[in-house]
Design a protein around this motif. Structure first.
Motif, short mmCIF file in Angstrom:
data_model
loop_
_atom_site.label_atom_id
_atom_site.label_comp_id
_atom_site.label_asym_id
_atom_site.label_seq_id
_atom_site.Cartn_x
_atom_site.Cartn_y
_atom_site.Cartn_z
N SER A 13 0.86 -1.18 0.00
CA SER A 13 0.00 0.00 0.00
C SER A 13 0.90 1.23 0.00
N PRO A 14 0.46 2.37 -0.57
CA PRO A 14 1.30 3.57 -0.60
C PRO A 14 1.75 4.01 0.79
N TYR A 25 4.30 3.46 -3.72
CA TYR A 25 4.40 2.18 -3.03
C TYR A 25 5.82 1.87 -2.58
N THR A 60 1.69 2.72 6.26
CA THR A 60 1.15 2.79 4.91
C THR A 60 -0.31 3.23 4.94
#
Length: 262
Positions: A42-43, A65, A83
């Motif tokens: 996840s970013p 990411y 994240t």
């Protein structure tokens, strides 16, 4: 030192209780000549190292990411990453001349678990909250076009209109505008106290300030719409080398805005 780093990380991220999961990944090795790329499922929302001997670089304007890790000789520290999906990761970081690997792909099993955000209290219209409510409604009615700072990115605009002190509290009035053509699901609008300059990592520090109350903040910024909201904080006066930073984050998206003001 390890306990101090842990406490500093928790304060910087404003974390709530963890739902503990798997153990953290083993030591990451880095040096100053090559980048070690960390890829997350996840970013990246936030990241910080335990000291200035290690640097973790990631895109703070458009969520990505991956991030890049470097370290100088004799480094022994740790790295914290949170994240966008709420998972928290901790890694040990050490210097090594010959790197065993220059990229790492991670998943939720490498995380410590998920972070539960701190709840924001609702107004009960009684006692002190009743006074705050009257002040906030008055501030939103006063549309005199003030502008203490504005940032725009990809059709989203964040503006700090007012900073008002009432007793031992500070009221910030924000304007949020979405002209991007796409709805913006708001994750957080955070306020951080900045001390020092990012160019001098030995003296640079970010500390998150938690709001006492949030008023009229929507969950989604509809395309073509403008919103005015108020955050209430304990009274704060910036020092000679301090600034305030507002960070607007999109939920499960890459649109991120940062605004620096005195």
């Amino acid at each position: 030192m390890k306990i101090r780093s842990l406490l500093f990380s928790l304060i910087a991220f404003g974390m709530g209780p963890f739902v503990w999961g798997q153990q953290a990944l083993d030591t990451l090795y880095a040096n100053a000549h090559m980048n070690v790329a960390l890829f997350f499922p996840s970013p990246i929302k936030q990241a910080i190292t335990g000291n200035e001997n290690a640097v973790f670089s990631y895109d703070r304007e458009e969520a990505q990411y991956f991030g890049l890790l470097q370290a100088i000789e004799s480094t022994k520290t740790n790295l914290w990453v949170v994240t966008m999906d709420g998972y928290a990761y901790e890694f040990k970081v050490a210097y090594k001349v010959q790197l065993p690997r220059t990229h790492v792909f991670l998943n939720e099993q490498h995380s410590l678990g998920k972070v539960r955000p701190l709840p924001i209290r609702k107004l009960d219209t009684l006692g002190k909250d009743g006074i705050r409510l009257a002040v906030m409604e008055q501030l939103l009615q006063e549309q005199n076009g003030e502008n203490l700072g504005t940032v725009k990115r990809r059709g989203i605009r964040l503006r700090l209109e007012k900073k008002v002190f009432k007793g031992d509290e500070m009221y910030l009035v924000f304007e949020l505008r979405n002209k991007s053509g796409i709805d913006y699901d708001l994750e957080t609008l955070d306020l951080l106290r900045i001390n020092g300059s990012p160019k001098s990592r030995t003296s640079y520090q970010e500390t998150r300030l938690d709001p006492l109350l949030v008023f009229q903040q929507p969950e989604t910024l509809k395309s073509g719409s403008t919103y005015r909201i108020v955050h209430v904080y304990p009274k704060y006066a910036a020092g000679a080398h301090e600034r305030l930073k507002m960070v607007l984050l999109e939920r499960q998206g890459g649109r991120r805005l940062e605004l620096l003001v005195k």
